[in-house]
Design an enzyme around this catalytic site. Structure first.
Site, mmCIF file in Angstrom:
data_model
loop_
_atom_site.group_PDB
_atom_site.id
_atom_site.type_symbol
_atom_site.label_atom_id
_atom_site.label_comp_id
_atom_site.label_asym_id
_atom_site.label_seq_id
_atom_site.Cartn_x
_atom_site.Cartn_y
_atom_site.Cartn_z
ATOM 1 N N ASP A 210 -27.037 -4.392 -50.380
ATOM 2 C CA ASP A 210 -26.504 -4.995 -49.156
ATOM 3 C C ASP A 210 -24.983 -4.869 -49.181
ATOM 4 O OD1 ASP A 210 -26.691 -6.387 -46.713
ATOM 5 O OD2 ASP A 210 -26.153 -8.261 -47.700
ATOM 6 N N ASN A 218 -16.950 -4.911 -39.756
ATOM 7 C CA ASN A 218 -17.112 -4.463 -38.370
ATOM 8 C C ASN A 218 -16.113 -5.137 -37.447
ATOM 9 O OD1 ASN A 218 -19.100 -2.473 -38.254
ATOM 10 N ND2 ASN A 218 -20.774 -3.936 -38.276
ATOM 11 N N HIS A 223 -17.004 -1.024 -34.830
ATOM 12 C CA HIS A 223 -18.351 -0.574 -35.166
ATOM 13 C C HIS A 223 -18.412 0.907 -35.523
ATOM 14 C CE1 HIS A 223 -20.564 -4.270 -34.319
ATOM 15 N NE2 HIS A 223 -19.695 -4.478 -33.343
ATOM 16 N N ASP A 227 -20.165 2.209 -38.801
ATOM 17 C CA ASP A 227 -21.158 3.280 -38.957
ATOM 18 C C ASP A 227 -20.735 4.254 -40.048
ATOM 19 O OD1 ASP A 227 -22.666 2.175 -36.965
ATOM 20 O OD2 ASP A 227 -22.071 3.608 -35.404
ATOM 21 N N GLU A 253 -27.310 -3.500 -42.555
ATOM 22 C CA GLU A 253 -26.509 -2.958 -43.656
ATOM 23 C C GLU A 253 -27.259 -3.017 -44.986
ATOM 24 O OE1 GLU A 253 -25.216 -7.339 -43.228
ATOM 25 O OE2 GLU A 253 -25.940 -5.699 -41.964
#
Length: 333
Positions: A210, A218, A223, A227, A253
């Site tokens: 994680d 983010n 974002h 990514d 994630e």
């Protein structure tokens, strides 16, 4: 369709018909006599010649124009020069025939066959077709060759469809962003691996991964960079695994690493290696932000006796939360 004339009155040579090629002069005379009273019909562009719901009782030989197995006649149209404006999946051109299999087995036609443009067709009734086969070895031979070709073509099409189906099946098992296996793949494959491990007594370990403080990442960087961080983490995981290992995106994630034939001690070495490599991975190419750009917490579990997939994943998930509670960016059992 419009009836034009008998074949004996039509200006067509039987040598132009594939079924009657390479046949002795004596046989050609016999064939000409048998089919002399067969009708030549005219099919207008878009007109259905063979209906998929009708039983085969006749063979159609294309004398001029073209036929095709299209879905609906209303979708067909002819251009001003008489040529088809829409290509069918399979076309039958002058000299070729259609409907031979259904005539032989007296079953329904496999698809609708329509005229792609104004066409003239020789209609051979089933009774006449069988007489041709009985009277001429050449016709029987040509028919066998035609059927062989049709079967090979059908098999090739089936193989092609299978390959395409397998491609899309595989595509549906891949996460579009990270390129890792997705949750659907995991739900299918992990139970199989667990069952195999129990049956063979071989070790199986998983690592839940994680990304740390990913929401904050983010919110801070946007974002798009989020990514990029997920893609970077996926590359680190893939690069640090053996060909026999697997990585999948579990959700958001969170990712999961599956290590077949790997005991707890060896899995711990793998998890620590991945943790260290992720710390050194660059998400921002300009390096204006010091490393580590992104870190992750790792929860390790080894499959225990009689454990199912739900309990197994829950054990790794619990280890993951212990790693988070201990300060993140580390591995926990």
């Amino acid at each position: 369709m419009e009836q034009l004339k008998y074949f004996k009155n039509a200006d067509y040579d039987i040598d132009s018909i594939h079924l009657f090629r390479n046949i002795s002069p004596e046989d050609r005379q016999q064939i000409a006599h048998i089919i002399k009273n067969c009708f030549v019909m005219k099919a207008k562009a878009g007109q259905i010649v063979l209906d998929a719901h009708s039983f085969g009782a006749r063979l159609y030989i294309v004398l001029s124009g073209a036929l095709g197995n299209t879905g609906a006649a209303s979708n067909l149209a002819a251009s001003p020069d008489g040529k088809p404006t829409e290509h069918a999946k399979l076309q039958y051109l002058p000299g070729e025939c259609v409907g031979e299999i259904s005539v032989l087995d007296e079953e329904i036609y496999s698809s609708n066959i329509s005229a792609l443009c104004d066409s003239e067709l020789l209609v051979v009734e089933a009774e006449t077709m069988w007489k041709l086969i009985d009277e001429s070895n050449g016709v029987a031979r040509n028919l066998l060759q035609l059927l062989s070709f049709r079967i090979r073509a059908a098999n090739a099409q089936i193989r092609k469809r299978q390959k395409v189906g397998e491609f899309y099946r595989q595509l549906s098992m891949v996460d579009g962003l990270t390129g890792l296996h997705n949750r659907a793949w995991l739900n299918t494959q992990l139970p199989i691996m667990i069952e195999n491990a129990h049956a063979t007594g071989s070790p199986l370990s998983i690592i839940m991964v994680d990304l740390d403080h990913f929401k904050k990442f983010n919110d801070t960087h946007g974002h798009v960079m989020g990514d990029d961080a997920l893609q970077t983490a996926a590359k680190v995981l893939n690069a640090g695994l053996r060909p026999s290992d697997f990585a999948a995106r579990y959700g958001g994630e969170e990712m999961i690493v599956i290590l077949p034939n790997t005991n707890e001690q060896s899995a711990m070495i793998v998890a620590n290696r991945l943790c260290e490599r992720l710390q050194k991975a660059r998400v921002f190419a300009d390096l204006q932000i010091d490393l580590p750009h992104v870190t992750a917490s790792f929860g390790l579990a080894m499959l225990r006796e009689a454990q199912d997939g739900t309990v197994f994943v829950a054990a790794a998930d619990a280890a993951l939360y212990r790693a988070k509670e201990a300060g993140r960016n580390q591995v926990s059992l």
